[in-house]
Scaffold this motif. Sequence first.
Motif, short mmCIF file in Angstrom:
data_model
loop_
_atom_site.label_atom_id
_atom_site.label_comp_id
_atom_site.label_asym_id
_atom_site.label_seq_id
_atom_site.Cartn_x
_atom_site.Cartn_y
_atom_site.Cartn_z
N PRO A 28 0.80 -1.23 0.00
CA PRO A 28 0.00 0.00 0.00
C PRO A 28 0.84 1.28 0.00
O PRO A 28 0.37 2.33 -0.44
N HIS A 29 2.08 1.21 0.48
CA HIS A 29 2.93 2.41 0.52
C HIS A 29 3.61 2.71 -0.81
O HIS A 29 4.23 3.75 -0.97
N MET A 30 3.51 1.77 -1.74
CA MET A 30 4.14 2.01 -3.05
C MET A 30 3.44 3.12 -3.80
O MET A 30 2.23 3.27 -3.70
N SER A 31 4.22 3.82 -4.61
CA SER A 31 3.57 4.74 -5.54
C SER A 31 3.05 3.90 -6.71
O SER A 31 3.48 2.75 -6.90
N PHE A 32 2.14 4.48 -7.47
CA PHE A 32 1.57 3.76 -8.60
C PHE A 32 2.67 3.33 -9.59
O PHE A 32 2.67 2.22 -10.11
N ILE B 385 2.16 11.16 0.03
CA ILE B 385 3.19 10.14 -0.11
C ILE B 385 3.21 9.18 1.09
O ILE B 385 3.29 7.98 0.94
N SER B 386 3.10 9.74 2.30
CA SER B 386 3.29 8.89 3.49
C SER B 386 1.98 8.37 4.05
O SER B 386 1.97 7.40 4.80
N GLY B 387 0.88 9.04 3.73
CA GLY B 387 -0.40 8.62 4.30
C GLY B 387 -0.59 9.13 5.73
O GLY B 387 -1.56 8.77 6.39
#
Lengths: 247, 643
Positions: A28-32, B385-387
Amino acid sequence: MDIKLKIWRQSGPKQAGFYEDHRVVADPHMSFLEMLDVLNEQLLEAGKDAVAFDHDCREGICGACSMVINGNPHGPRAGTTACQLHMREYHDGDEIVIEPWRAAAFPIIKDLVVDRSAFDRIQHAGGYVSVGTGSAPDANTIPIGKRESDEAFDYAACIGCGACVAACPNASAMLFVSSKVAHLSLLPQGKVERKVRVRKMVAAMDAEGFGGCTNHGECSAACPKSISVDAIALLNREYMFAGLARD
Amino acid sequence: MKLDAKIPSGPVQDKWDKARFELKLVNPANKRHHKVIIVGSGLAGASAAATLAELGYDVECFCFQDSPRRAHSIAAQGGINAAKNYQNDGDSVYRLFYDTVKGGDYRSREANVYRLAQVSVNIIDQCVAQGVPFAREYGGVLANRSFGGAQVSRTFYARGQTGQQLLLGAYSALNRQIAHGKVKMHPRTEMLDLVVVDGHARGIITRDLITGEIRPWAADAVLLATGGYGNVFYLSTNAKNCNVTATYRAYKRGAGFANPCFTQIHPTCIPVSGDYQSKLTLMSESLRNDGRVWVPRNKADLNKAPKDIPPEDRYYYLEERYPSFGNLVPRDVASRAAKKVCDDGFGVSKTGEAVYLDFATAIERDGKPAIEDRYGNLFEMYERISGENPYKTPMRIYPAVHYTMGGLWVDYNLMSNVPGLHVLGEANFSDHGANRLGASALMQGLADGYFVIPYTLGNYIATEYTGEVSTKHPAFARAEAEVRERQRKLLEIGSKSGSSRKSVDYFHRKLGKIMWEYCGMARNAAGLQKALTQIPELREQFWKQAYVPGGADELNPWLEKAGRVADFLEFSELMCHDALYRDESCGGHFREEHQTEEGEAVRRDDEFAHGAIWEYAGVGTPPTLHKEPLEFENVKLTTRSYK
């Protein structure tokens, strides 16, 4: 998270394209784009050709990334480029369809990479102030109200990605061209050439084969810099006055 | 290798005037007969291309991006310095000069830096005239803000995207010349080699990234404005496609590479979140004006939410170690301090490499709207970016590679030791010494392009031009054949590697880890030696296992990447040699052997007050060292102290 991908593959401008199915395990932390990197790494290590896509800064400013994600240029998040989109927007098991910008004036080069040189040519036509290096007066000679300056900035924030064209049902470039025209015509430095500029840039836009504007407003909704459709009204006004002028 | 810096004699204030008078001119009618190749279309390249074309030269400009507007200068956030003294706060050309030499930890060339400060004022005038929408006050005049390493307010800015606005200005000037037919622009075209004829740089070999066509270009001078090499670390704040190929190829053709180990690590970047990480994102230095940096004092608190850690159990290490500058110490000092607390085991993320940047005190003091007004767009970017929401919980930050001060050696006229080869912007070495101050990169790129090279290039053409050379000269065919052969080899590895094949990124990531570990924020002799053993091994593996799909005659991003990584795999060794040689700590180069008891950098001026310039001696063979002594006639060398 397990993601199903349906990606447009096209080996060249003249070849027929098709959708190709893939699966990727994403974090989930990955960028697209990092999710696409993972897919490409899988393809490469299996000895296959990877998916070509334009990208560079990966921080939402260079305007290189250009893909339609489930029907939306740059994906679902407002004011966000594809490179700044993160996989936490999606859920395990989601299917994502990825396509290139589609517009006659942006021919596909390969897979998701398109040719946006039409934008450069429109700017060659007049997207500048004719001031040679060295002939500028002191920077504070002409005061510019904060409001005008801020408004000019709002239009100058355009990153030239082309999402506006991809989003428009007519593939019109009006938001792009109007942002450029608005930025310069709002500043005193750009006012001198405003009439000739708007005429030439609109003519160049038409010559590139972009469609006309029919006020859908999809361009502004897709714009990663949230540029307002007010720019188009301003362009139309500038164009009309330029048409009435004698010079 | 002959290194003559050609610094004009006389007081530093008069050197540029003297040079401008002494530099020979080219007759305006003759300029159109001189072709100039410019590689790169960022601030330095675009400004040079536009200005030289205005003067009448016949310019061919190349960039690998699909449009010159996407060059990496576009990503600069903070601002551009200029000694305008609009704030009446004591600034002057001399002060900007002094701050820059001091900020660079006394490893830059005084005469170049003084000229940079002088022309800084013209840059702002030029940009405003082009329509750059700098921030303004209500009265309509230009606004300024403060930046690290200076006590005056001299930074001009355009919200958080000064780089984009300045580049759009230079790009518009370039477009005007393209429209006039004075500049021929070649986007999606990458330089793969430099062509040297009778000792002079007379052309380049390029690859058309769409068709794959390899072709030679001849000219009367070659200008490289190809940026820095931070991507040698794989993870950096640079754009993904930034690379060292153009400057490294020039180095292999005889140009000296100066101070390659001088890299800048920026303290406030979003930390790495996993192995898939492809790049790092910078958060503007301006955040340190209101953010307080801390880590838990006790390891037992590392798993607690930051809000549950009481103030007395928080270690505000910058405020405690540097009471007078606190959170506003220069970039190199802040970065090393973060590394130290994380190395000691106090990092606040699952990777152990992050510290908190906390706005709670500022929000309490000034209110959320004030903080939102100042940093709203940055907070948004962080959250995207970090949420995590930085209004509610502290940001997590960690240093990341950001800029490279080293580059090809140039003389006062921006010409390398290869006559005709000029180097501009981040690609050269001369102005920032061992550490660049914030908001000075944009200044240097535009100074070189708008106001220096237009004067100095003419002198080369007027005095050293050796007559017309065409691409029929055998040197072009030789260089072209070498480029083709290398490309063939890269494409061939995949077919031989079978199931042992790895992606090019696999090797790039491995190289990045070696460089970050041994040639990153802190270096020591043993580590550098280790890197010098590991890099050739990795390079060998690369040439056996790297898989490049597709062919040579099409758009092939993997082939492009493979060529760039192959160069990084050689260039990295050069960096380590330089870092090992420079047995002192200065600016961004911290040799652990040379520090005070409190862990501060110790310079060794008697031994190392010089530029270290390296001459290529073959792949895997240690390069040959040359020195340019740095003479400080105006600035007094002192120990930088921020206590």
